[in-house]
Every structure is written in C-alpha cells, then in structure tokens.
Design an enzyme around this catalytic site. Structure first.
Site, PDB file in Angstrom:
ATOM      1  N   TRP B 189       0.848  -1.192   0.000  1.00  0.00           N
ATOM      2  CA  TRP B 189       0.000   0.000   0.000  1.00  0.00           C
ATOM      3  C   TRP B 189       0.885   1.243   0.000  1.00  0.00           C
ATOM      4  O   TRP B 189       1.823   1.339   0.785  1.00  0.00           O
ATOM      5  CB  TRP B 189      -0.871  -0.031   1.255  1.00  0.00           C
ATOM      6  CG  TRP B 189      -1.801   1.115   1.440  1.00  0.00           C
ATOM      7  CD1 TRP B 189      -2.658   1.637   0.514  1.00  0.00           C
ATOM      8  CD2 TRP B 189      -1.993   1.878   2.632  1.00  0.00           C
ATOM      9  NE1 TRP B 189      -3.386   2.667   1.069  1.00  0.00           N
ATOM     10  CE2 TRP B 189      -3.006   2.839   2.371  1.00  0.00           C
ATOM     11  CE3 TRP B 189      -1.431   1.840   3.904  1.00  0.00           C
ATOM     12  CZ2 TRP B 189      -3.443   3.754   3.321  1.00  0.00           C
ATOM     13  CZ3 TRP B 189      -1.868   2.751   4.855  1.00  0.00           C
ATOM     14  CH2 TRP B 189      -2.866   3.690   4.550  1.00  0.00           C
ATOM     15  N   ASP B 270      -0.741  -5.743   9.226  1.00  0.00           N
ATOM     16  CA  ASP B 270      -1.710  -4.718   8.845  1.00  0.00           C
ATOM     17  C   ASP B 270      -2.981  -5.479   8.476  1.00  0.00           C
ATOM     18  O   ASP B 270      -3.010  -6.192   7.474  1.00  0.00           O
ATOM     19  CB  ASP B 270      -1.184  -3.901   7.666  1.00  0.00           C
ATOM     20  CG  ASP B 270      -2.106  -2.737   7.320  1.00  0.00           C
ATOM     21  OD1 ASP B 270      -1.738  -1.922   6.453  1.00  0.00           O
ATOM     22  OD2 ASP B 270      -3.206  -2.630   7.902  1.00  0.00           O
ATOM     23  N   LYS B 306     -13.288  -0.761   5.899  1.00  0.00           N
ATOM     24  CA  LYS B 306     -13.913  -1.565   4.853  1.00  0.00           C
ATOM     25  C   LYS B 306     -14.943  -2.524   5.414  1.00  0.00           C
ATOM     26  O   LYS B 306     -16.057  -2.606   4.907  1.00  0.00           O
ATOM     27  CB  LYS B 306     -12.883  -2.384   4.065  1.00  0.00           C
ATOM     28  CG  LYS B 306     -11.513  -1.771   3.902  1.00  0.00           C
ATOM     29  CD  LYS B 306     -11.471  -0.487   3.154  1.00  0.00           C
ATOM     30  CE  LYS B 306     -10.056  -0.144   2.756  1.00  0.00           C
ATOM     31  NZ  LYS B 306      -9.251   0.507   3.782  1.00  0.00           N
TER      32      LYS B 306
END
Lengths: 503, 461
Positions: B189, B270, B306
C-alpha cells in the site's frame, strides 16, 4: 517569574521522564532579561535506548535460539524483571540461564511505564476516588450547574438531521470543505476578503491538538531552522507537540505571578529580543492555563511590535465564544493582526465551544500571499496528515458545518455558548465573593479578572496536593482551576477548602 | 502607532523555486537585501526590516512547492473531474454496491439509531480510546478465549483507522527500537512508506509479487526476510494483500513464521480486511492467530473502514501482543504518550458504532451476514471478469490469477503505460501500478472492462 518557570518545569519533568530523572539531561538558562532555553538531550536518550536494546539482544545467542521452544521458567521471569529494574543504574549485560526461549522474553522489556499525563491523569484519579465530596476542577470540559457533561441542543438537532442521510465515504484528505469554509468565516470574519480571495490554506484537523501538530510538522519540514516561542506558562501538551515534531522551543514571559495578571513589559521585551522572523504561539483568547488575556490595546501594541520584528504569529484559538460569550469579540486579537497586515496561522478547536470534545473537530489555517500559494501550502498540509491518519473523521465535521451553515441552528448555538460563558462568569464572581466573605487575607480579584474556562489561582503544588488529599478536590498541580467544574453546589466547599490551605 | 507611514512597494522576494524544503528568502523591501541559506546561523538570517512597516507582508511560505497529488486518493479526484459516460472508478478501495453506490451497512444505521436514542455525551475519550471498543476489537482479532487476552498480554489502543494505528506503532518503533528497521512487501500500500518515513523508521523491501506468474514470489520473500538483520520488523498483510490480492497459503504462512522465529524478527500485521476477504472473520484472522500461538510478540494494526464501511469515521486500533502483562501495560502507556501530541484522544463516534455492533448478538450476526454478502459480490465480480477475459482474449493468456487473488483488489499485471491507456482511452480510473479495485466494479461493467484490459495488455507497451 522564577517560581512559575520552576513550576512549569516540574510539569515537563513529570511528562518527560522516561527513565530516572538523573539520566535525563536538561539545560536551563534563566536570566532576568533573556528568554529561557530548553535543550533536551535527545542523543543522550538515544544512547540509552541503544544500550538497552542491544543488551536485550545479547541474550539471544545462537545457543539460546536452538532452545527456543522451551517454556519460560519463573526464574527467568524474575531475572528479567530484575534486569528491567536495575537498568537505570547500570548498563546491564545480563546473561540469562541457559535455555531461555527466544520469544519468551520481550523485545520491549526496556520500555518504561509512561508518566501519567498531568491533565488527563487528574480525571483518572478523580474517577478512582470513592469520596462523596469529591470535586473535579481538573480537565477543561464544561459541566452544567449539576456537574454534568452537556451536549448542546444545537448539536443534538444537527445529529438528528444528519443521521442516516449520508454515506461514510472517505473525506478528501483536507477534510470537509463545508466545515472548513464555516470555520474560516468564524475565525476570519463572515465577509473576510481573505476568504473571498482564497488566500487561506486550510485543512480540517483533529481538534486543536491535531491542528497544532500539523503546523509544527509543517514548520519542521519547510522551515527546518525555525523554532517556536511558547508562553510561560502554557497548555502542557504544547510542549509535547513541538517536541515530538522536533522543533526546538523557546519561552517568552507571559504570566505575572505577583499580580496574577499579564507581565506585559516582559512579554514585549522577549518579543523584541527574539531574532527577527521568529515563530510565536499566541493564545487568541482565554489563555490556558492562566485565563489572563492581553487587553485590546495591548494586543495592538503586540501586533505593532510583531510587524517591526517580522515575527510569525500562530494563534491557538480553543475558546472562541467561550471566553466572553461572543465569538466575534473573542476573535478580536486575530482581527487586529489581520488588519495590520500580518500573515497568520490559526489552530481552531470546536471541542469546548460546541461541546464536541470526543469528536475531534478542528481546523488549521495559514494565511498566504495569494491563491496559488495557498493551494500549495494546503497540499503540503494534506501530505503531512496522510501518514498520520489519511483523512480526518467526518462526524464532528458534519455537526459543525450543519450548525454553522444553518442560520437557525447557528443562532441557537450562539445562545447556548453565551449561556455556558455566562455560567462560568457567574461562578467566578461567586467563588471570589465566598473567599472574601471567609475573610481570606489574600487578594482574589484575579478570579474575576481572568477569563475563560480556567483560573490560575496562584496556589503552589503543595497546596494543591493538600486540596486533593484532604478535601478530594482534583486539579492540576500548577494551581489551575477549571471553572467549568465549579457549581452552585460545590462553590462553597471549594472556597472553604482553598481558604484553609492558603490562609 | 497610527501615524506610521505605510509603504506599498514590496519587491518580489528572492525565491528558491524548484527546491522544496528550502527556507523562503526574506522580504526584499526597497533598499534592503537579505539572503539566507539553509542551515546558516541566525546572524546570517537576520531580516533587515525598515523602521516603517509595509502594508502587506510577503509570506514565510512563499517557497513552498505544490505537493504531488496522492497516487491513490488523486485517482478519485481525477475520476470526479471526468465527464465521459463509461467512466469507472477502480481506484480507491471503497466498497460499492452493484449499482456502484456507496454502501452504509444496515447494522451501522441501526447502531447509529440506537446511539441517537441513547443520547450519550460527547466527552473526551481517554487517550487509549473507548474501553468497550478496545475490548471488542482485540477479541474480534484474536478470539475471546485466546490465551494472550486471558492473560492480559495485549496492549490495545484505539487509533485513527489503519493509518493512525500504523503510525502509532511506527512512532513506537522509532522511539524504543531505534536500531531496527521495517521490511515491507514489494509492492505494498502506497502510504506505508510515507508512514515509516514520517515516523523516521528506516525500511527496505522484501520481494513479494512475481510478475511472471502474477502470483507470490515465495522463494524471494523468504530469502529477503532471512537476509534482513536480526530483530527486524516484518510488515505482513493479514489477509487480502493490498495491492496485489495475493495471500500466502496456510502452509506458506507456517514457513514464514519459521523464518521469523529463526531470525528473531517481529511480525507486524496490517489487518484492514478482516471478514472482507473470505467473508469469515475467523478465517481472515488465521495468519495473525498463527503467529500469536507460536509465541511471537506481534504488532497488529486494525481498520474498520472496509469491513464495517466506516471509512470516514477513522476507526481502528493498534494491538501489541507482548510476552507478559507487565510489558503490555508499559507498552500501552507509551503508545498513549505518542498519541497525546498527535491528537490527544481519538474520535468517539466510530468507536461507539463498532462497540454497539459487536456488543449486540443480533447486530453481530447481521453484520457477519452483510460482510459475507459484500465479499460474495466481489467473488462474483471476479468470476464474471475472468469469464469475460477468457472468452474475449484469443491469445490464450491465462487470466485465472484473478480468481486466485482475494479481497478488494486485483493486480492485473498491467504496467504503467498500459494503466495509463486504461485511463486515457477507456476512462477506467485506476492506480498506475496496475491495481484495480473490484469493489468499484459491477457485473454489468465487466464486459467493458475486459475489453479495456485486453486492449491495454496487448496493444500498448
């Protein structure tokens, strides 16, 4: 001034202590005429960490690694604890007993418990106290006359309106543009030309703290040689913010202990003695923790001196509307500077004046030369926020923009904020009257001279400790009383206790 | 004071354009000149100002260069500006319904309604966040009966979604493990690098993505992790790797754990998609739980952007699973100390939503069902895209990697110019690394997208 500086230091020590104080190096220069300098020996700290991290790694030799699946023995646990407690006095090369499994011992064994935050720690202690008489005049959160937290009516109504309506998509990196627009109008004026000309670089920030931190990081990145001048005393977290942003701090004199008012001549002297083009942190209104603000005339003089010195003012405005009850009046200092042609920075918070504490709603703005520059500066502020939190939280922003954007709601808000300010002003009067009635030999007129949520009582840390231990009254050790926590129900008790410890 | 004469002339400042981070040069008022080089001492920086004040000051920040648009969030901005009808936003990873509308989960609406009725206050949270949320999030991640939770070895601090939680951990590493570096996957990311850079933590990459197979370069990954200095932090994506969508298999996770153990590395997870990847919260937590079981000390950054659709509420947590409860207490206190000068205390709204959803058995089951639905839609879209591509592409290229990848994103294998072609010619907005967000794709649009991909892949170099 000496006493106050020492006082402030003690707060810093408490806050800064990572290891035993004697390992912590502070260089301090106090002269009557020069400003006070702090040099934190970061390299000293780093060396310490290095030694400890390295020594903990020495444990993990190849031999130990082969035994890594062994359970941790009690002896090892205790030996490890011994190592942790002894490291303050020696650089340990502790070798464990054979067979210590690698992941049984921690990589973070060298991590000391942090000292309690001096402000938020007060509330924790208060909550833990079982006494029925306890009074919390510590943290600056508004309470009604029953000592209860307050959610403003305009906020509830705003929440009703926004419930279920909108999705929760990420805000743009700079935050809610509607909220920013309304925040700027509040700070710079409804019809401000600067807003029309788009000369203000502004981003939504995580309340006042986040706004200050963004500015500090911005300062570090784009003016890496600059320092920040901070008033003595100030909100304790200001020091943390610029320290963690690695911007060196200087102090300028502000509070006059004898009069419990503003030390204006020293203030002007320190401004004059600072090198041209320095950065100054100014409290726009309702100075925290003293409650002592310059008068309008004094602000004009400060502004004039700033001009000739080409200093940059960053206004921390956490109490607009909350100080006098009138947001326009509370923004007077900023407007004076703007009229004089300064390019300013402004950190705004809606925690107090809208009661949105936990929502973390605020705004950082920087007035630039022109629109193009404002766009560039804003883009860089966003760039600083991105690796901190990507984009700011929406809920508080929606509340702010709903209230300020609707004339009816805004009118209601203005009434409610005046109500809060009036209650506090009323409590100031009552507290002072009570103390005078008790026959206190000291002068308490500073209680009503000061403004905003806080009163700098002038009490010493020892007196504060007595208040806490004997009377279950919780406040910060610098003698700061949060007037928001004073009610008609407890003002008598409070006055009596203060009288007892100060007579 | 009022009698000061104001000069209205102000010559343009001497600027150092094109060199960002350089100090702006001072005001060139008529008759005075000043130059200041970076790093010079204070005397040289003296601005010789006139006794007469000028009406308009020149800014201290005159020299600040325009920051480049964020590669990911910038895509959405470009998409919004586009007027073409067939445009698709395949950039940022925010879930969309089949109608390509944003989606607020039903459980979230119910939770907010509950909160509105309860009318709770808005007082400051403690620095570490809402206690009910912290408890819920650790239990979601590890399982309520996990030994590390039972023995209070988990330090949990509410953070500003995934970003904020990662930043807290990075700042902690910078302060308490100043010798250590972080290894991040190549690719990863985009914001990971920014976070470690701004926190002052050195980082390097380990191989991850194999463009030849459009799959995992497992040997490269293991070799690079082995080569790293002992005691490094290895940043791992718990599930649904971003941007590739390629996850290690359970067997591979075990081998990765072996290497970390051998080298004394610390795993740093993560976890932004728990429940969103496979549809099952427990399944998606497999990798994290494996490492905790193995006795590692683990960092885990969580996000509810999300899986609960709470993007803009900025709700997440940093968890540090330590070897003892004593260490956990101390670590937690220092995490708080890092948070205080960043934002004092975290925003309350999102935390309350999560706590309400997880705390109510009905809402919790409903949430699991909604999550399965979201994950299911993405799987369907993958299938349709794969079918379209296999049908239309006559070259015989194997597109099955799309089915093997998991989560919101797919690494298409398109390079920069091919990705640009997708945008410029076909109005498909995506990041230049070839990543598409399947959450932004509907079944109806798969056909068009397949055409775009085939064209870009074969006809552009």
């Amino acid at each position: 001034m000496q006493a106050q500086t020492r006082l402030n230091l003690s707060l810093l020590h408490q806050d800064q202590a990572l290891f035993s104080p004697h390992l912590f190096l502070v260089t301090l220069v106090i002269t009557p005429t020069r400003t006070v300098l702090f040099n934190y020996s970061l390299s000293q700290k780093r060396t310490l960490y290095l030694n400890l991290a390295f020594s903990s790694k020495l444990q993990f030799s190849a031999r130990e690694n082969t035994e890594r699946k062994r359970r941790r023995t009690r002896g090892t646990k205790m030996a490890f604890r011994a190592m942790i407690s002894s490291r303050a006095t020696q650089q340990s090369k502790w070798v464990p007993s054979a067979g210590v499994a690698r992941q049984m011992s921690s990589w973070f064994g060298h991590v000391e418990p942090a000292a309690k935050d001096p402000i938020l720690g007060v509330t924790e202690a208060f909550l833990a106290d079982p006494s029925p008489d306890k009074v919390n005049v510590g943290v600056g959160a508004y309470r009604d006359d029953n000592g209860k937290p307050v959610v403003l009516e305009c906020v509830r109504e705003a929440e009703r309106r926004i419930a279920g309506n909108l999705n929760m998509e990420y805000l743009p990196m700079g935050g809610s543009s509607h909220m920013i627009e309304e925040s700027l109008k509040l700070a710079y004026g409804e019809d401000s030309d600067f807003i029309k000309d788009k000369r203000i670089a502004a981003v939504q920030a995580l309340s006042g703290t986040g706004a200050c931190r963004l500015f500090a990081d911005f300062q570090k990145r784009f003016l890496p040689d600059s320092q920040i001048y901070i008033p003595v005393p100030t909100w304790a977290n200001h020091h943390n913010i610029w320290r963690d942003a690695r911007v060196p701090q200087n102090m300028f004199r502000y509070y006059h202990a004898e009069t419990k008012g503003l030390d204006f001549s020293s203030l002007m002297e320190d401004i004059k003695n600072a090198p041209n083009g320095s950065f100054f942190l100014l409290h726009a209104c309702a100075h925290n923790p003293t409650g002592v603000d310059p008068s309008e005339e004094q602000w004009r003089e400060i502004s004039h001196l700033f001009k000739s010195k080409n200093h940059f003012p960053l206004f921390d405005m956490a109490y607009q509307g909350f100080a006098s009850g009138d947001p326009e009046r509370d923004a007077k200092a900023i407007r004076i500077f703007l009229d004089d042609g300064h390019l300013i920075g402004c950190a705004q918070s809606f925690a107090k004046n809208m009661g949105l504490y936990g929502q973390r709603a605020g705004c950082l703005s920087i007035l630039c030369d022109n629109e193009m520059e404002a766009v560039a500066v804003k883009s860089q502020l966003q760039q600083l926020g991105r690796p901190m939190y990507s984009n700011p939280p929406v809920h508080g922003a929606l509340i702010v923009s709903t209230i300020l954007g609707d004339p009816e709601l805004k009118k209601l808000w203005l009434q409610e904020v005046k109500g809060m300010a009036d209650r506090i002003i009323g409590m100031r009067t009552t507290l002072r009257e009570n103390l005078e009635k008790l026959g206190s030999p000291l002068s308490w007129e500073h209680i009503t001279n000061q403004i905003g949520m806080f009163c700098y009582s002038g009490m010493s840390p020892e007196q504060v400790d007595r208040l806490t231990n004997e009377y279950h009254i919780y406040m910060t050790r610098n003698g700061r009383i949060s007037m928001a926590g004073v009610t008609t129900g407890n003002v008598g008790y409070l006055a009596n206790a203060i009288h007892e410890v100060t007579k | 004071m009022a009698s000061l004469a104001f000069s209205s002339t102000s010559a343009s400042p001497v600027a150092l354009r094109g060199r960002p981070n350089k100090l702006a040069i001072g005001v060139a008022q008529s008759g005075a000149c000043h130059v200041s080089a970076r790093g010079s001492d204070r005397k040289a920086r003296l601005f010789i100002t006139r006794a007469v004040a000028v009406e308009k000051k020149v800014s201290r920040f005159e020299d600040v260069a325009m920051a480049p648009p964020d590669p990911i969030l910038g895509v959405s901005e470009a998409f919004r500006a586009c007027t073409n009808e067939s445009k698709l936003n395949l950039g940022v990873g925010a879930y969309r319904t089949e109608d390509l509308q944003p989606y607020v989960l039903n459980v979230v609406k119910k939770a907010e309604k509950l909160m509105l009725e309860k009318g709770e206050n808005k007082e400051y949270l403690p620095i570490e966040g809402l206690a009910a949320f912290n408890k819920a999030t650790a239990e979601l991640l590890l399982g309520a009966d996990n030994h590390s939770i039972q023995s209070q070895r988990v330090a949990t601090v509410q953070g500003l979604s995934g970003t904020g939680s990662l930043r807290l951990a990075a700042a902690f590493i910078n302060r308490y493990c100043p010798n250590s570096k972080v290894l991040i996957s190549s690719p990863t990311w985009g914001n990971h690098k920014n976070i470690f850079n701004d926190a002052g933590v050195p980082w390097s990459e380990y191989r991850y993505y194999d463009p030849k197979t459009v799959g995992l370069d497992f040997e490269g990954m293991i070799a690079d992790i082995k080569a790293a200095p002992s005691g490094s932090f290895i940043l791992l994506h718990g599930c649904a790797h971003n941007p590739t969508g390629i996850d290690p298999t359970p067997e591979q996770w075990t081998q990765i754990a072996d290497v970390l153990e051998e080298k004394g590395h610390t795993p740093f997870f993560d976890v932004a998609y728990q429940g969103f990847a496979s549809g099952s919260l427990d399944e998606d937590a497999f990798s994290v739980r494996l490492f905790v079981e193995r006795g590692f000390e683990v960092f885990v950054a969580q996000s509810y952007s999300k899986n609960l659709g709470l993007y803009s509420e900025r709700i997440g947590a940093i968890n540090v699973i330590c070897s003892s409860s004593d260490v956990a207490n101390r670590v937690k206190s220092q995490l708080k100390r890092l948070a205080r000068p960043m934002y004092s205390n975290p925003p309350v709204h999102g935390a309350r939503i999560v706590a309400n959803v997880v705390g109510d058995p009905n809402l919790f089951s409903e949430w699991k069902a909604e999550m399965e639905e979201m994950a299911g839609r993405i799987k369907n879209v993958r299938k349709r895209l794969y079918d379209n591509l296999s049908q239309k592409d006559k070259s015989g290229k194997d597109w099955s990697f799309i089915l093997r990848q998991i989560g919101m994103f797919s690494y298409t294998g398109l390079n920069t110019s091919q990705s640009e072609n997708m945008t410029n010619k076909w109005h498909m907005y995506m990041t230049k690394d070839g990543r598409i967000s399947l959450a932004g794709l509907s079944l109806a649009k798969c056909d068009y997208l397949a055409d775009a991909i085939i064209d870009s892949y074969h006809n552009v170099n």
